[in-house]
Design an enzyme around this catalytic site. Structure first.
Site, PDB file in Angstrom:
ATOM      1  N   GLU A 107       0.787  -1.222   0.000  1.00 19.67           N
ATOM      2  CA  GLU A 107       0.000   0.000   0.000  1.00 19.67           C
ATOM      3  C   GLU A 107       0.827   1.284   0.000  1.00 19.67           C
ATOM      4  OE1 GLU A 107      -3.333   0.144  -0.290  1.00 19.67           O
ATOM      5  OE2 GLU A 107      -3.340  -2.038  -0.490  1.00 19.67           O
ATOM      6  N   SER A 158     -50.469 -26.534  40.811  1.00 21.49           N
ATOM      7  CA  SER A 158     -50.236 -26.598  42.258  1.00 21.49           C
ATOM      8  C   SER A 158     -49.048 -25.769  42.716  1.00 21.49           C
ATOM      9  CB  SER A 158     -50.041 -28.058  42.685  1.00 21.49           C
ATOM     10  OG  SER A 158     -51.243 -28.782  42.510  1.00 21.49           O
TER      11      SER A 158
END
Length: 839
Positions: free
Chosen positions: A86, A468
């Protein structure tokens, strides 16, 4: 001489014109150039990460995958690969590269095309942060000026570090740290030279050069990068040759999840978006530490999955998901064709998709989706009798041909011994919630079998009838209104005519066994339906409903009818666990929470949970006052009415005595009572929890009509856990199963219920959650007395044998009369005045 003078003048004029042009361009674009000072405090878009309480990564959410790294964490070969490709003169230029600009200009003049951008790394950084990728001259001018500014305020290493963390590298990976994870599932220092070169080649065209989508183009680009490294003398010829001959190994890797817990991570995601908004939640790099413990969470998920498979298996095998060929009429498919068919099959949980390729007498060969050929032995097949209905199963198979044929597309999973077992996607659903009852911290939460199959979180969204499991709250109301654990009620059928409906309401025990006069402790432990109804009537419907609302339940969920005593209220597992926690913590209503801490990207704490705790304010203040009185020789005590309230204490909704007494009755639900040696022993409905061999546990089963919803909730002082099992479609019964002669005697059969369907998951979970933990029973608080009572009558007893036991009472509520040993008629011996008062 004149020529030299004119040349010099021309040169000076050109320089002046160039400088003026440059100045003019600068003033022309100055207003559009952003301040690069923000780069000093740059906030990279980083995904939110969600962790367990002990720091394991659960999930991450974000539009961009990014793992920020410092320049010191980046391997030198990777930096060299980037620079060689680059910007080889990065450390020499001032932000722009004159040589590159001249080269680009020559190409433009000679070809008329903008083939070379001449962008340095600094210019690329300027574009990535402040500009677009549009190929326009004015953008290039802005890029140059911004680059020069950047070079003035940042060092070269700071610029390179920002660039390498900012660049887009495909597959939603931004920055080299994320790219290493996405493409190779590695940290940067674990990459090979070839892999580093592959990443270094991506900035040019992240999509076109992607090694997953375009491996050949990516390989060519990688080799160009390696060639540049060789030219710059970063690598040797042998290293170049070895790297260029390396195969393409890139494939997509998700985030490195340490703890897969999708339901809690989705709860966090939704909460964070609600708190901070979408943008900050997803991109600000927030770290969220949840309340769940990794080992406990894993145990919860395993318990839910295994329990659903156990339910599914005892109800029979529903058959292959598909039949790819008829073994009698057609030749089998090729291996490649089978794998092609399986490629589109989505897998859930522990299930593995496969196709039967051969059937022996008591085994099958299966080709799995992952390409493995495996054999399932008879132990993994013999359970699979035919499913007929939820109430009926076929005969136990004797050979593999009774179950499957070649060409069947099926599911397999592994058992605890790592052997393959025939399986199927469970039809039933489940949820589990485990809390710290002292402060509401969610230790573990599971919202279903598979998040991929259904994102519906049943733990917090599904309001189901609790059966229950409502009874401890009803009994708590009774204790608040004059009843004791020794009170005697009549366990006998109830018939009530409903004039408006023209029918009789006949609540029944399940099973339909009636014991006649029975103590409240045993009635709750054995989940006697008719006693719950009698207690509701004795206390009053409205008063009972009001008492239930103290436990944090929603008013609309508590129906005002006598069926409330049997659990017709619809409550989520989390709400139920919260309410039950009051019995474990001394009567306080805690507030569940699942986020312990939120940190920003820099590690600063933005939020830290400070939950209300179950604390005994008066007890603590009493200790302080006693100490103060001792120091001052003052024996007087401040009156209770002057006691202040501690700011961070959870509200006290029932007395600590009430909470302890209910826990005692629920302890009997697990450990029973009486004397088996004298044939008076009895078991509670939760007796299966005895396998945990812990005397510090209390629990309660719950089953609705036709076994539509099944529950088990249980706890000690430090852990409260509720489990629900049922179908997502309310009203579908869980059915019953018959005994399978192919399996051992430990199998569950008969009608599904809280004890058989939900409790096994609770037991498996608590085995892990309590492993290595000391017993933590609910200790009796002050304000109680203990008295020996007669087991039949609930009156005081002089006997010290199997006919009596010590019972706890709130001071002032213990019986005052002794049992008359010469009489067996309890109605003559109790303190009630009439039969109506007794029943």
């Amino acid at each position: 001489m004149i020529l030299l003078k004119r040349t010099l003048q021309f040169f000076i004029i050109c320089v002046i014109l160039g400088l003026l042009t440059l100045a003019g361009l600068y003033y022309y674009v100055r207003s559009d150039i952003p301040s690069v000072q923000v780069l000093k405090d740059v906030q990279l878009q980083t995904p939110m990460q969600v962790f367990s309480r002990d720091g394991l990564l659960i999930n991450q959410f974000g539009e961009k995958r990014r793992i920020p790294v410092t320049i010191e964490q980046i391997p030198a070969p990777l930096i060299e690969a980037i620079l060689a490709t680059e910007d080889s003169r990065f450390y020499e230029h001032i932000g722009i590269d004159p040589i590159g600009i001249v080269r680009s200009a020559i190409v433009l003049i000679s070809t008329g095309e903008k083939k070379q951008g001449a962008s340095t790394i600094t210019m690329q950084l300027a574009r990535n942060f402040f500009l677009t990728r549009e190929k326009a001259y004015i953008r290039k001018v802005k890029e140059i000026f911004i680059a020069l500014h950047i070079e003035n305020i940042l060092s070269k290493n700071e610029i390179l570090e920002l660039y390498l963390n900012k660049i887009e590298l495909g597959n939603r990976a931004f920055g080299i740290g994320a790219a290493a994870q996405v493409y190779y599932g590695k940290a940067l220092h674990e990459l090979t030279l070839a892999q580093m070169a592959m990443i270094a080649g991506l900035p040019k065209a992240p999509s076109a050069l992607n090694p997953i989508r375009n491996p050949e183009r990516a390989k060519a680009r990688r080799n160009v990068v390696l060639g540049r490294m060789l030219s710059e003398n970063y690598i040797t010829r042998s290293e170049y040759q070895q790297a260029t001959s390396a195969p393409i190994t890139a494939r997509f890797h998700g985030a490195e999840i340490d703890l897969y817990a999708p339901y809690i991570s989705e709860m966090v995601r939704a909460e964070m978006v609600a708190r901070f908004g979408h943008e900050k939640a997803y991109n600000a790099g927030l770290n969220v530490f949840t309340s769940v413990e990794s080992d406990v969470q894993k145990a919860a998920q395993t318990a839910v999955i295994d329990n659903l498979h156990a339910y599914d298996m005892r109800h029979g095998f529903r058959g292959a998901t598909a039949q790819l060929w008829d073994p009698e009429l057609a030749a089998p498919l090729s291996r490649a064709d089978i794998l092609s068919k399986l490629d589109s099959v989505k897998q859930f949980g522990p299930l593995l998709a496969g196709v039967v390729t051969n059937v022996a007498e008591q085994s099958i060969d299966v080709l799995l989706k992952n390409g493995n050929q495996v054999t399932v032995e008879w132990d993994g097949l013999k359970w699979a009798r035919k499913y007929i209905t939820r109430y009926r199963q076929g005969f136990a198979p004797t050979t593999a041909n009774d179950i499957l044929t070649a060409g069947a597309q099926i599911w397999l999973r592994k058992n605890n011994d790592d052997d393959y077992i025939l399986s199927q996607i469970p039809e039933a659903s489940s949820a589990l919630v485990s809390l710290d009852p002292h402060d509401g911290r969610i230790k573990a939460i599971v919202g279903g079998y598979s998040f991929e199959q259904s994102q519906y979180n049943r733990a917090v969204q599904a309001k189901r009838q609790v059966g229950s499991n409502i009874k401890p709250f009803v009994y708590s109301a009774a204790l608040e209104n004059g009843y004791t654990l020794a009170s005697i009620l009549n366990d006998a059928p109830i018939n009530q005519w409903d004039k408006s409906q023209g029918v009789a309401w006949r609540p029944k025990n399940s099973p339909a066994i009636y014991n006649g006069p029975i103590r409240i402790r045993r009635a709750l432990a054995q989940s006697k339906n008719v006693i719950s109804v009698r207690l509701l009537r004795g206390v009053g419907l409205q008063r009972t409903a009001d008492h239930l609302l103290k436990f944090g339940f929603q008013n609309n969920d508590i129906n005002r009818s006598e069926s409330l005593a049997l659990g017709s209220a619809a409550i989520t597992p989390l709400e139920l666990a919260r309410g039950m926690s009051a019995f474990a913590n001394g009567g306080h209503l805690i507030t569940p929470y699942f986020i312990s801490e939120i940190q920003d990207a820099a590690g600063n704490t933005l939020y830290k949970a400070n939950p209300e705790r179950a604390c005994d304010v008066r007890s603590e203040l009493t200790k302080q006052l006693k100490l103060a009185n001792t120091l001052t020789n003052n024996n007087s005590m401040i009156a209770d009415t002057t006691m202040p309230t501690e700011a961070n204490c959870a509200p006290q909704i029932i007395s600590k005595q009430n909470a302890f007494l209910i826990s005692q009755a629920m302890h009997s639900a697990i450990w029973g009572g009486g004397s088996w040696a004298h044939k008076t022993g009895w078991s509670g409905t939760g007796w299966r929890a005895q396998t945990l061999e812990r005397r510090d546990l209390s629990g309660k089963t719950g089953t609705t009509n036709d076994s539509v919803d099944t529950w088990f909730s249980g706890y000690n002082r430090n852990v409260m856990t509720s489990v629900w099992v049922g179908f997502d479609n309310p009203g579908n019964p869980l059915g019953r199963s018959t005994y399978n002669k192919n399996l051992d005697s430990s199998q569950i059969s008969g009608a599904e219920s809280g004890a058989k369907t939900a409790q096994p998951a609770w037991i498996d979970f608590m085995k892990v959650a309590l492993q290595g933990k000391p017993n933590a029973p609910i200790e009796p608080p002050e304000g109680l007395v203990s008295a020996r009572i007669d087991l039949k009558t609930g009156l005081l007893s002089h006997n010290n044998d199997h006919t009596s036991r010590f019972e706890y009472f709130v001071k002032g509520t213990a019986p005052t009369r002794y049992v008359l040993e010469q009489s067996d008629n309890i109605f003559e011996q109790t303190e009630q005045k009439t039969e109506d008062e007794l029943f």
